[in-house]
Scaffold this active site. Sequence first.
Site, PDB file in Angstrom:
ATOM      1  N   ASP A   1       9.563   2.431   1.190  1.00  0.00           N
ATOM      2  CA  ASP A   1       8.713   1.553   1.987  1.00  0.00           C
ATOM      3  C   ASP A   1       9.090   0.129   1.594  1.00  0.00           C
ATOM      4  O   ASP A   1       8.866  -0.293   0.453  1.00  0.00           O
ATOM      5  CB  ASP A   1       7.237   1.833   1.696  1.00  0.00           C
ATOM      6  CG  ASP A   1       6.308   1.069   2.638  1.00  0.00           C
ATOM      7  OD1 ASP A   1       6.808   0.272   3.462  1.00  0.00           O
ATOM      8  OD2 ASP A   1       5.082   1.260   2.543  1.00  0.00           O
TER       9      ASP A   1
ATOM     10  N   TRP B   1      -0.189   1.403  -2.534  1.00  0.00           N
ATOM     11  CA  TRP B   1      -0.979   0.891  -1.411  1.00  0.00           C
ATOM     12  C   TRP B   1      -1.878   2.032  -0.934  1.00  0.00           C
ATOM     13  O   TRP B   1      -1.408   3.153  -0.666  1.00  0.00           O
ATOM     14  CB  TRP B   1      -0.024   0.443  -0.314  1.00  0.00           C
ATOM     15  CG  TRP B   1      -0.648  -0.082   0.931  1.00  0.00           C
ATOM     16  CD1 TRP B   1      -1.639  -1.009   1.039  1.00  0.00           C
ATOM     17  CD2 TRP B   1      -0.292   0.275   2.276  1.00  0.00           C
ATOM     18  NE1 TRP B   1      -1.930  -1.255   2.364  1.00  0.00           N
ATOM     19  CE2 TRP B   1      -1.122  -0.481   3.140  1.00  0.00           C
ATOM     20  CE3 TRP B   1       0.653   1.137   2.834  1.00  0.00           C
ATOM     21  CZ2 TRP B   1      -1.040  -0.374   4.525  1.00  0.00           C
ATOM     22  CZ3 TRP B   1       0.733   1.231   4.207  1.00  0.00           C
ATOM     23  CH2 TRP B   1      -0.106   0.483   5.040  1.00  0.00           C
TER      24      TRP B   1
ATOM     25  N   LYS C   1       5.079  -9.381   6.697  1.00  0.00           N
ATOM     26  CA  LYS C   1       5.068 -10.354   5.614  1.00  0.00           C
ATOM     27  C   LYS C   1       6.223 -11.351   5.723  1.00  0.00           C
ATOM     28  O   LYS C   1       6.024 -12.558   5.621  1.00  0.00           O
ATOM     29  CB  LYS C   1       5.140  -9.637   4.261  1.00  0.00           C
ATOM     30  CG  LYS C   1       4.100  -8.545   4.033  1.00  0.00           C
ATOM     31  CD  LYS C   1       2.693  -9.087   4.028  1.00  0.00           C
ATOM     32  CE  LYS C   1       1.680  -8.080   3.529  1.00  0.00           C
ATOM     33  NZ  LYS C   1       1.533  -6.887   4.348  1.00  0.00           N
TER      34      LYS C   1
END
Length: 426
Positions: A237, A156, A273
């Site tokens: 993460d 990311w 999410k």
Amino acid sequence: MAAAVRAGVSGRILGRGSAVGARSMSSWWRSVEPAPKDPILGVTEAFLADPSPDKVNVGVGAYRDDNGKPVVLECVREAERRVAGNQNMEYLPMGGSVKMVEETLKLAYGEDSEFIKDKRIAAVQALSGTGACRLFADFQKRFSPDSQIYIPVPTWANHHNIWRDAHVPQRTYHYYHPESKGLDFAALMDDVKNAPNGSFFLLHACAHNPTGVDPSEDQWREISYQIKVKGHFPFFDMAYQGFASGDPERDAKAIRIFLEDGHAIGIAQSYAKNMGLYGQRVGCLSVLCEDEKQAIAVKSQLQQLARPMYSNPPVHGALVVSTILGDPELKSLWLKEVKVMADRIIGMRTALRENLEKFGSPLSWKHITEQIGMFCYSGMTPEQVDQLTKEYHIYLTRNGRISMAGVTTGNVGYLANAINEVTKSS
């Protein structure tokens, strides 16, 4: 006369001062250049500006239903109904909502985790996953100032910004294998072995962003073993727990393996999410410590780092999360809804692959269904992506990352045909 003289002198002084002030004010920010556009947010801007009725946005990293619309989960709606009018809006402590943090740790470490019982985890509410990563990066810099962070290639994009702005030196390790469109496991393991002892490694717990490529359980065990041998610190993460497979326990498997192997770990968690709380910015940073005393000390330092950043975290999202996870009925509803989201994404992967094969694409698209999570790393080149946008009004990032959340039964055929057209001569 004297008054007039004084007024004249005063005016001349003020005039000179104003001129100097004007000059200095105009020069304060003269050297500031416009920042480069964010590659992901820029895609959405271009999509919104396109008047074509056929346009498709598969760049956005947020869930959409099969009509392409944003979704608010029913469990969230019910939690908000319960919270409305029943809670005050006082400041939270610097460490955030104790109840939200407690429930969040159970998701990551396990409902009956010995580490939770022994109070070995330093944890604070954070500003979603981004804030959790940044808080940890600053913690790393302050208390391990000579260390560096190893980040996968690719990752990311914001990971690089976070550790750069925390002034932590970055290194990279191999992850994605372009030819197989899978994991470059051998090169990854070599990089873990060759990194200086005691390095920090950033790991995606599940649904790797942007590739959708995750290690198998056996590969995770090998990675864990080698990281332990080298004395590295693994920082996870975990932005997609539950959203990847539809099962939060399954999506936490990598973390559980590392815990079984006796690692000290750090975890960034987010509810953007898996609960659709994108704009609420609610997450958690946790660090597993040697004992309760160390956990108290680490938490106090995390709070002290947060104080000049944002003082304390926002309350509403934390109330929603703690209400859902703290109520068996609402938690059960959430588990059903997060599975519905995950299953839709998995179904769209199958549909996209089947449509590409139906159009007679000479390429293999099996990686679409082998990858997992919100994103598919298609293998398309930047030039092919540009062609998709120019000729078919399909918008995605130039690295070929397709957000499967933007794929619907209504546009999957159009998308597959366009991809086939721009890639068939490859």
